[in-house]
Design an enzyme around this catalytic site. Structure first.
Site, PDB file in Angstrom:
ATOM      1  N   CYS A  88       0.808  -1.222   0.000  1.00 56.28           N
ATOM      2  CA  CYS A  88       0.000   0.000   0.000  1.00 56.28           C
ATOM      3  C   CYS A  88       0.838   1.267   0.000  1.00 56.28           C
ATOM      4  O   CYS A  88       0.294   2.367  -0.059  1.00 56.28           O
ATOM      5  CB  CYS A  88      -0.948  -0.043   1.190  1.00 56.28           C
ATOM      6  SG  CYS A  88      -1.853  -1.599   1.211  1.00 56.28           S
ATOM      7  N   HIS A 134      -2.404   7.961   6.036  1.00 58.60           N
ATOM      8  CA  HIS A 134      -2.649   6.650   5.424  1.00 58.60           C
ATOM      9  C   HIS A 134      -4.042   6.158   5.862  1.00 58.60           C
ATOM     10  O   HIS A 134      -4.816   5.697   5.046  1.00 58.60           O
ATOM     11  CB  HIS A 134      -1.552   5.669   5.834  1.00 58.60           C
ATOM     12  CG  HIS A 134      -1.617   4.377   5.099  1.00 58.60           C
ATOM     13  ND1 HIS A 134      -1.561   4.309   3.719  1.00 58.60           N
ATOM     14  CD2 HIS A 134      -1.748   3.091   5.529  1.00 58.60           C
ATOM     15  CE1 HIS A 134      -1.657   3.045   3.344  1.00 58.60           C
ATOM     16  NE2 HIS A 134      -1.774   2.289   4.415  1.00 58.60           N
ATOM     17  N   GLU A 146      -0.769   5.661  13.617  1.00 59.03           N
ATOM     18  CA  GLU A 146      -0.383   6.780  12.758  1.00 59.03           C
ATOM     19  C   GLU A 146      -0.535   8.107  13.492  1.00 59.03           C
ATOM     20  O   GLU A 146       0.300   9.007  13.335  1.00 59.03           O
ATOM     21  CB  GLU A 146      -1.197   6.779  11.463  1.00 59.03           C
ATOM     22  CG  GLU A 146      -0.727   7.875  10.500  1.00 59.03           C
ATOM     23  CD  GLU A 146      -1.382   7.794   9.134  1.00 59.03           C
ATOM     24  OE1 GLU A 146      -2.358   7.043   8.984  1.00 59.03           O
ATOM     25  OE2 GLU A 146      -0.907   8.504   8.226  1.00 59.03           O
ATOM     26  N   LYS A 184      -9.380   7.984   2.419  1.00 55.15           N
ATOM     27  CA  LYS A 184      -9.866   6.608   2.203  1.00 55.15           C
ATOM     28  C   LYS A 184     -11.285   6.437   2.747  1.00 55.15           C
ATOM     29  O   LYS A 184     -11.979   5.485   2.393  1.00 55.15           O
ATOM     30  CB  LYS A 184      -8.942   5.595   2.873  1.00 55.15           C
ATOM     31  CG  LYS A 184      -7.600   5.414   2.161  1.00 55.15           C
ATOM     32  CD  LYS A 184      -6.804   4.270   2.759  1.00 55.15           C
ATOM     33  CE  LYS A 184      -5.433   4.126   2.105  1.00 55.15           C
ATOM     34  NZ  LYS A 184      -4.471   5.145   2.580  1.00 55.15           N
ATOM     35  N   HIS A 222      -9.696   1.923  -0.097  1.00 58.73           N
ATOM     36  CA  HIS A 222      -8.246   1.747  -0.108  1.00 58.73           C
ATOM     37  C   HIS A 222      -7.787   1.183  -1.452  1.00 58.73           C
ATOM     38  O   HIS A 222      -8.018   0.017  -1.749  1.00 58.73           O
ATOM     39  CB  HIS A 222      -7.855   0.814   1.038  1.00 58.73           C
ATOM     40  CG  HIS A 222      -6.385   0.745   1.296  1.00 58.73           C
ATOM     41  ND1 HIS A 222      -5.440   1.257   0.440  1.00 58.73           N
ATOM     42  CD2 HIS A 222      -5.691   0.215   2.342  1.00 58.73           C
ATOM     43  CE1 HIS A 222      -4.237   1.038   0.932  1.00 58.73           C
ATOM     44  NE2 HIS A 222      -4.364   0.414   2.090  1.00 58.73           N
ATOM     45  N   PHE A 225       2.078  -3.309   3.868  1.00 62.23           N
ATOM     46  CA  PHE A 225       2.442  -4.633   4.368  1.00 62.23           C
ATOM     47  C   PHE A 225       3.896  -4.897   3.950  1.00 62.23           C
ATOM     48  O   PHE A 225       4.329  -4.485   2.874  1.00 62.23           O
ATOM     49  CB  PHE A 225       1.564  -5.724   3.727  1.00 62.23           C
ATOM     50  CG  PHE A 225       0.173  -5.826   4.309  1.00 62.23           C
ATOM     51  CD1 PHE A 225      -0.236  -5.064   5.384  1.00 62.23           C
ATOM     52  CD2 PHE A 225      -0.732  -6.732   3.755  1.00 62.23           C
ATOM     53  CE1 PHE A 225      -1.526  -5.195   5.904  1.00 62.23           C
ATOM     54  CE2 PHE A 225      -2.016  -6.866   4.266  1.00 62.23           C
ATOM     55  CZ  PHE A 225      -2.417  -6.094   5.332  1.00 62.23           C
TER      56      PHE A 225
END
Lengths: 102, 439
Positions: free
Chosen positions: B165, B305, B316, B337, B342, B402
């Site tokens: 991502c 994010h 975050e 998002k 996403h 990831f």
């Protein structure tokens, strides 16, 4: 999607020409032209017997593989890789199909 | 080596909010949700059935024969790339850009998965002779970069960062580096993803990563809300034309803003969970500031994010506080998002695009679906569209992937041209509200 096959309109394609009359050269050329249009986007009217697939119609080698496989399905013929290499022009392909269906 | 200034001169996108940048941006300002309940037969029985499919099918835009030789991810990339290219005032293979000085960097998280699986189905059902000879160049990870690079005639390089991502923030960072280092004058940078599919819905679902708010799909993506329960998988693509300031000025290009820095880090903590201490995320933002020669006090906005996962969103917030210190008080943070879902490999690009436009128009889109804000975040989360002040503006877009990758991209409104159509923008902004309600 890759799963997409080269299906042509049913009324246009009588599966095996053995069931009725033998297809004429022009009928085979017409069906081949539809396949070339489907696969490579070439205008079907441009697919004439004297045309070279690569030099005149700008069909690349991977598209040619797709066309051969579609020809096998639609005309119920086998085109071994060694034979496929010799099908340089539309006329070569039509003649091959005629011989195979004879 | 003298460092060269890198500006943004073209934008393109196809997203769940719209088939182009204008519609997508209007959707963000209006607080529109792009998420919905999947209606496909295959979705029945899956625990998570909410996703965000693109608003405009790419096959309705692209020419038939070219579209059938592209994986869905490449179809989406192509639509966005052509829009960005035209938006920059450039013609395909025109003489405005020397091909030897033009590069492409298009990221993807997963790549041509739909082609891979579809081809395998054909082989199982009909035999090896029936598989497409185009399958490999369609399914490989660099298919989109290759296809767009071929189309534009980009000869300086063709690249595909893959970092889940965070992938397309890497593309933008790579474009920045290439131009700074003098390896290119123009880089088309962005990302794409087209993997809304039974396999991803099942496997991300099995990880407990997806929202299961099937009975209320438009409110499923809700970063920082106390009832958030996972992300909403989306598809789409976004592209930015990056250009040296010198090159842009020489051709009189419209400039949206400037990319001034990027920061990378690796959590080295876990394959899928963020380090709860936020060390890697903090480092990415701190490095981006250092790269840009800016300080925390210069930052006015962060596009987070913020995927709407229970752990990720609070980590975050901690990282943002650590990176900015007391200056966090004057920074407007949003999570787009909440509206787009996403986009995985497309996320960094669509969110950097939104960050550039937020500065360009001095307007930050809100974060929708926050009914009850998570307590003690210590960051200023915009829950509706917010104006930004006058003067110099700088903002960060965060993307985390990831595998551990964290990439922060820092943009400013330096060198920005006047917005092309300010009236249309204010009309769109006036129509925005607390939202989440509108379809």
């Amino acid at each position: 999607m890759s799963a997409d096959t080269h299906t042509l309109p049913a009324e246009f394609l009588t599966k095996k020409m053995k069931e009725g009359h033998m297809a004429t050269t022009e009928e085979i050329r017409g069906k081949l032209a539809e396949i070339v249009n489907q696969v490579a986007g070439v205008n079907a009217d441009d697919v004439q017997l004297d045309k070279s697939f690569t030099d005149d119609l700008d069909v690349d080698s991977l598209s040619m593989v797709e066309i051969i496989v579609a020809v096998e399905d639609e005309f119920d013929v086998q085109v071994p890789d060694e034979e496929a290499k010799n099908l340089r022009t539309v006329g070569d392909a039509v003649a091959y199909i005629e011989r195979a269906n004879a | 080596m003298s460092s060269r200034t890198v500006v943004v001169t073209g934008l393109g996108a196809t997203t769940p909010l719209g088939g182009d940048v204008a519609t997508t941006w209007a959707g963000l300002l209006a607080g529109r949700s792009g998420t919905h309940l999947l209606q496909h037969e295959w979705a029945e029985g899956l625990p998570a059935r909410v996703a965000a499919e693109v608003a405009v099918e790419p096959t309705t835009v692209l020419e038939r024969v070219e579209a059938r030789r592209m994986d869905r991810s490449t179809q989406l990339a192509t639509v966005a790339a052509l829009e960005a290219w035209a938006d920059a005032g450039l013609t395909v293979k025109g003489d405005d850009v020397d091909p030897e000085r033009l590069a492409v960097s298009i990221a993807t998280g997963i790549g041509g998965m739909q082609t891979l699986l579809g081809t395998w189905d054909v082989q199982k059902e009909r035999g090896h002779r029936r598989v497409s000879p185009f399958a490999i160049p369609m399914l490989m990870a660099n298919a989109s970069a290759g296809s767009v690079g071929l189309r534009l005639g980009a000869r300086a390089g063709v690249h595909t960062p893959v970092a889940a991502c965070a992938s397309s923030n890497e593309s933008i960072a790579q474009g920045l580096d290439m131009i700074r280092l003098g390896r290119a004058d123009v880089v088309l940078a962005g990302g794409t993803e087209g993997v809304v599919h039974p396999l991803t819905m099942a496997t991300f679902g099995q990880m407990q990563a997806l929202s299961r708010r099937n009975d209320d799909p438009e409110h499923a993506s809700r970063p920082w809300d106390v009832d958030r329960d996972g992300f909403v998988l989306a598809e789409g693509a976004a592209m930015l034309v990056l250009e040296s300031l010198e090159h842009a000025r020489a051709r009189g290009a419209h400039v949206y803003g400037t990319v001034v820095g990027a920061g990378y880090s690796n959590d080295a903590h876990d394959m899928v969970q963020p380090d709860p201490r936020g060390l890697g995320q903090t480092a990415a933002m701190t490095k981006a500031l250092a790269d840009a020669g800016l300080a925390p006090r210069d930052i006015v906005h962060i596009n987070a994010h913020a995927t709407s996962t229970p752990q990720g969103d609070v980590t975050e917030a901690l990282s943002i506080r650590q990176a900015l210190g007391d200056d966090v008080d004057h920074v407007v943070v949003n999570g787009t998002k909440s509206m787009t879902g996403h986009l995985l490999g497309g996320a960094g690009a669509i969110e950097t695009l939104a960050t550039v436009l937020a500065l360009h128009h001095r307007t930050v889109p809100g974060t929708i679906n926050i009914d009850t804000l998570e307590p003690d975040l210590g960051i200023d989360v915009a829950t509706s569209t917010r104006p930004l002040g006058d003067g110099d503006l700088a903002a960060i877009n965060n993307s985390f992937g990831f595998g551990g990758a964290n990439v922060a991209v820092l943009v400013t409104n330096e060198n920005s041209s006047a917005p092309r159509d300010p009236d249309a923008l204010s009309a769109a902004a006036a129509g925005s509200g607390r939202t989440g309600e509108s379809q």
